[in-house]
Scaffold this motif. Structure first.
Motif, mmCIF file in Angstrom:
data_model
loop_
_atom_site.group_PDB
_atom_site.id
_atom_site.type_symbol
_atom_site.label_atom_id
_atom_site.label_comp_id
_atom_site.label_asym_id
_atom_site.label_seq_id
_atom_site.Cartn_x
_atom_site.Cartn_y
_atom_site.Cartn_z
ATOM 1 N N LYS A 9 0.828 -1.199 0.000
ATOM 2 C CA LYS A 9 0.000 0.000 0.000
ATOM 3 C C LYS A 9 0.863 1.249 0.000
ATOM 4 O O LYS A 9 0.597 2.207 -0.721
ATOM 5 C CB LYS A 9 -0.911 0.020 1.231
ATOM 6 N N ILE A 10 1.908 1.240 0.804
ATOM 7 C CA ILE A 10 2.790 2.406 0.898
ATOM 8 C C ILE A 10 3.549 2.580 -0.409
ATOM 9 O O ILE A 10 3.691 3.696 -0.916
ATOM 10 C CB ILE A 10 3.769 2.244 2.082
ATOM 11 N N GLU A 11 4.039 1.490 -0.967
ATOM 12 C CA GLU A 11 4.825 1.562 -2.194
ATOM 13 C C GLU A 11 3.983 1.996 -3.383
ATOM 14 O O GLU A 11 4.519 2.529 -4.360
ATOM 15 C CB GLU A 11 5.499 0.223 -2.447
ATOM 16 N N ALA A 12 2.672 1.819 -3.308
ATOM 17 C CA ALA A 12 1.794 2.270 -4.388
ATOM 18 C C ALA A 12 1.824 3.787 -4.517
ATOM 19 O O ALA A 12 1.568 4.329 -5.598
ATOM 20 C CB ALA A 12 0.371 1.790 -4.142
ATOM 21 N N TYR A 13 2.173 4.486 -3.431
ATOM 22 C CA TYR A 13 2.242 5.947 -3.452
ATOM 23 C C TYR A 13 3.652 6.448 -3.733
ATOM 24 O O TYR A 13 3.916 7.645 -3.649
ATOM 25 C CB TYR A 13 1.757 6.517 -2.120
ATOM 26 N N GLY A 14 4.569 5.525 -4.031
ATOM 27 C CA GLY A 14 5.924 5.936 -4.367
ATOM 28 C C GLY A 14 6.836 6.112 -3.166
ATOM 29 O O GLY A 14 7.916 6.677 -3.291
#
Length: 56
Positions: free
Chosen positions: A4-9
């Motif tokens: 989830k966090i990595e989806a926002y870069g």
């Protein structure tokens, strides 16, 4: 969670677990007072949740 966090870069970082440094003695009068005050705080903080659970 990391996906989830990595989806926002944002790159996810591993954090170390924090170990407890003290033991809390809940026996006796002071322990009862701690339990009562923490229970009152939890009931006050989550009042609506407990009301909904009671009405189920």
């Amino acid at each position: 969670m990391n996906k989830k966090i990595e989806a926002y870069g944002v790159e996810a970082v591993e954090r170390p677990q924090i170990k407890a440094t003290r033991e809390l003695d809940l026996s006796g009068d002071s322990g009862q007072q701690i339990i009562k005050s923490e229970t009152k705080l939890a009931l006050r903080t989550h009042r609506k949740t407990f009301e909904k659970l009671a009405n189920m």
